[in-house]
Design a protein around this motif. Structure first.
Motif, PDB file in Angstrom:
ATOM      1  N   VAL A  26     -17.982  -3.110  -1.242  1.00 33.95           N
ATOM      2  CA  VAL A  26     -16.834  -2.538  -1.948  1.00 33.95           C
ATOM      3  C   VAL A  26     -16.101  -1.544  -1.052  1.00 33.95           C
ATOM      4  CG1 VAL A  26     -16.182  -1.025  -3.874  1.00 33.95           C
ATOM      5  CG2 VAL A  26     -17.717  -2.944  -4.264  1.00 33.95           C
ATOM      6  N   VAL A  27     -16.840  -0.730  -0.325  1.00 33.78           N
ATOM      7  CA  VAL A  27     -16.210   0.239   0.580  1.00 33.78           C
ATOM      8  C   VAL A  27     -15.457  -0.479   1.693  1.00 33.78           C
ATOM      9  CG1 VAL A  27     -16.697   2.031   2.294  1.00 33.78           C
ATOM     10  CG2 VAL A  27     -17.775   2.125   0.055  1.00 33.78           C
ATOM     11  N   ILE A  28     -16.054  -1.535   2.243  1.00 35.76           N
ATOM     12  CA  ILE A  28     -15.399  -2.275   3.317  1.00 35.76           C
ATOM     13  C   ILE A  28     -14.118  -2.950   2.814  1.00 35.76           C
ATOM     14  CG2 ILE A  28     -15.640  -4.311   4.807  1.00 35.76           C
ATOM     15  CD1 ILE A  28     -18.561  -3.482   5.211  1.00 35.76           C
ATOM     16  N   LEU A  29     -14.158  -3.480   1.605  1.00 35.38           N
ATOM     17  CA  LEU A  29     -12.992  -4.185   1.070  1.00 35.38           C
ATOM     18  C   LEU A  29     -11.890  -3.244   0.595  1.00 35.38           C
ATOM     19  CD1 LEU A  29     -14.721  -7.084  -0.892  1.00 35.38           C
ATOM     20  CD2 LEU A  29     -13.502  -7.225   1.280  1.00 35.38           C
ATOM     21  N   THR A  30     -12.253  -2.105   0.055  1.00 35.94           N
ATOM     22  CA  THR A  30     -11.240  -1.203  -0.501  1.00 35.94           C
ATOM     23  C   THR A  30     -10.817  -0.097   0.454  1.00 35.94           C
ATOM     24  OG1 THR A  30     -12.912   0.226  -1.533  1.00 35.94           O
ATOM     25  CG2 THR A  30     -12.020  -1.595  -2.865  1.00 35.94           C
ATOM     26  N   GLY A  31     -11.581   0.150   1.499  1.00 37.84           N
ATOM     27  CA  GLY A  31     -11.265   1.237   2.427  1.00 37.84           C
ATOM     28  C   GLY A  31      -9.925   1.101   3.125  1.00 37.84           C
ATOM     29  N   PRO A  32      -9.653  -0.022   3.787  1.00 39.84           N
ATOM     30  CA  PRO A  32      -8.363  -0.146   4.487  1.00 39.84           C
ATOM     31  C   PRO A  32      -7.137  -0.039   3.577  1.00 39.84           C
ATOM     32  CG  PRO A  32      -9.921  -1.737   5.350  1.00 39.84           C
ATOM     33  CD  PRO A  32     -10.563  -1.108   4.153  1.00 39.84           C
ATOM     34  N   PRO A  33      -7.105  -0.686   2.404  1.00 41.16           N
ATOM     35  CA  PRO A  33      -5.924  -0.498   1.555  1.00 41.16           C
ATOM     36  C   PRO A  33      -5.738   0.948   1.088  1.00 41.16           C
ATOM     37  CG  PRO A  33      -7.141  -2.431   0.834  1.00 41.16           C
ATOM     38  CD  PRO A  33      -7.977  -1.731   1.852  1.00 41.16           C
ATOM     39  N   ILE A  34      -6.820   1.624   0.805  1.00 47.51           N
ATOM     40  CA  ILE A  34      -6.716   3.017   0.381  1.00 47.51           C
ATOM     41  C   ILE A  34      -6.236   3.884   1.541  1.00 47.51           C
ATOM     42  CG2 ILE A  34      -8.053   5.016  -0.385  1.00 47.51           C
ATOM     43  CD1 ILE A  34      -9.711   3.079  -2.098  1.00 47.51           C
ATOM     44  N   ALA A  35      -6.721   3.608   2.752  1.00 47.00           N
ATOM     45  CA  ALA A  35      -6.280   4.377   3.923  1.00 47.00           C
ATOM     46  C   ALA A  35      -4.793   4.159   4.191  1.00 47.00           C
ATOM     47  CB  ALA A  35      -7.104   3.967   5.148  1.00 47.00           C
ATOM     48  N   LYS A  36      -4.315   2.929   4.039  1.00 46.54           N
ATOM     49  CA  LYS A  36      -2.875   2.652   4.207  1.00 46.54           C
ATOM     50  C   LYS A  36      -2.051   3.403   3.177  1.00 46.54           C
ATOM     51  CE  LYS A  36      -3.215  -1.930   6.254  1.00 46.54           C
ATOM     52  NZ  LYS A  36      -2.935  -3.350   6.063  1.00 46.54           N
ATOM     53  N   LEU A  37      -2.520   3.411   1.937  1.00 44.77           N
ATOM     54  CA  LEU A  37      -1.817   4.125   0.876  1.00 44.77           C
ATOM     55  C   LEU A  37      -1.756   5.620   1.172  1.00 44.77           C
ATOM     56  CD1 LEU A  37      -0.519   4.001  -1.968  1.00 44.77           C
ATOM     57  CD2 LEU A  37      -2.814   4.417  -2.868  1.00 44.77           C
ATOM     58  N   ILE A  38      -2.840   6.173   1.600  1.00 45.94           N
ATOM     59  CA  ILE A  38      -2.877   7.609   1.913  1.00 45.94           C
ATOM     60  C   ILE A  38      -1.961   7.904   3.101  1.00 45.94           C
ATOM     61  CG2 ILE A  38      -4.351   9.472   2.786  1.00 45.94           C
ATOM     62  CD1 ILE A  38      -6.619   8.265   1.085  1.00 45.94           C
ATOM     63  N   ALA A  39      -1.956   7.027   4.106  1.00 44.98           N
ATOM     64  CA  ALA A  39      -1.095   7.249   5.279  1.00 44.98           C
ATOM     65  C   ALA A  39       0.381   7.184   4.905  1.00 44.98           C
ATOM     66  CB  ALA A  39      -1.407   6.205   6.352  1.00 44.98           C
ATOM     67  N   ARG A  40       0.725   6.298   3.981  1.00 46.99           N
ATOM     68  CA  ARG A  40       2.125   6.209   3.540  1.00 46.99           C
ATOM     69  C   ARG A  40       2.541   7.434   2.758  1.00 46.99           C
ATOM     70  NH1 ARG A  40       2.510   0.620   0.762  1.00 46.99           N
ATOM     71  NH2 ARG A  40       0.463   0.389   1.669  1.00 46.99           N
ATOM     72  N   VAL A  41       1.673   7.903   1.896  1.00 48.40           N
ATOM     73  CA  VAL A  41       1.998   9.050   1.049  1.00 48.40           C
ATOM     74  C   VAL A  41       2.046  10.332   1.885  1.00 48.40           C
ATOM     75  CG1 VAL A  41       1.174  10.466  -0.855  1.00 48.40           C
ATOM     76  CG2 VAL A  41       1.092   7.977  -1.030  1.00 48.40           C
ATOM     77  N   ALA A  42       1.137  10.471   2.813  1.00 50.01           N
ATOM     78  CA  ALA A  42       1.092  11.688   3.630  1.00 50.01           C
ATOM     79  C   ALA A  42       2.173  11.619   4.686  1.00 50.01           C
ATOM     80  CB  ALA A  42      -0.269  11.827   4.306  1.00 50.01           C
TER      81      ALA A  42
END
Length: 73
Positions: A57-73
């Motif tokens: 679950v961490v491997i599958l959800t980590g990259p999309p969450i990191a992209k979202l955080i990078a866009r917002v920040a």
């Protein structure tokens, strides 16, 4: 906190002992959790199955969450 709540949910739903539920939901290395589970008499197959699921679950959800955080920040 989320790990403790997950452990309580496991105890309530699949009726395992609290140590097995804690080891199944605790963060950390799979090798350390396996060693503790083997030494403590916990339900090792259940602990390993839930830990493996957590890793996937961490491997599958980590990259999309990191992209979202990078866009917002």
């Amino acid at each position: 906190m989320l790990c403790a709540l997950s452990a309580v949910l496991l105890v309530a739903t699949i009726h395992v002992d609290a140590l097995t539920a804690y080891l199944a939901t605790t963060p950390g290395g799979l090798d350390a959790v396996t060693a503790i589970a083997l030494g403590s008499g916990a339900n090792v197959p259940l602990v390993l199955a839930i830990q493996a699921l957590r890793i996937f679950v961490v491997i599958l959800t980590g990259p999309p969450i990191a992209k979202l955080i990078a866009r917002v920040a």
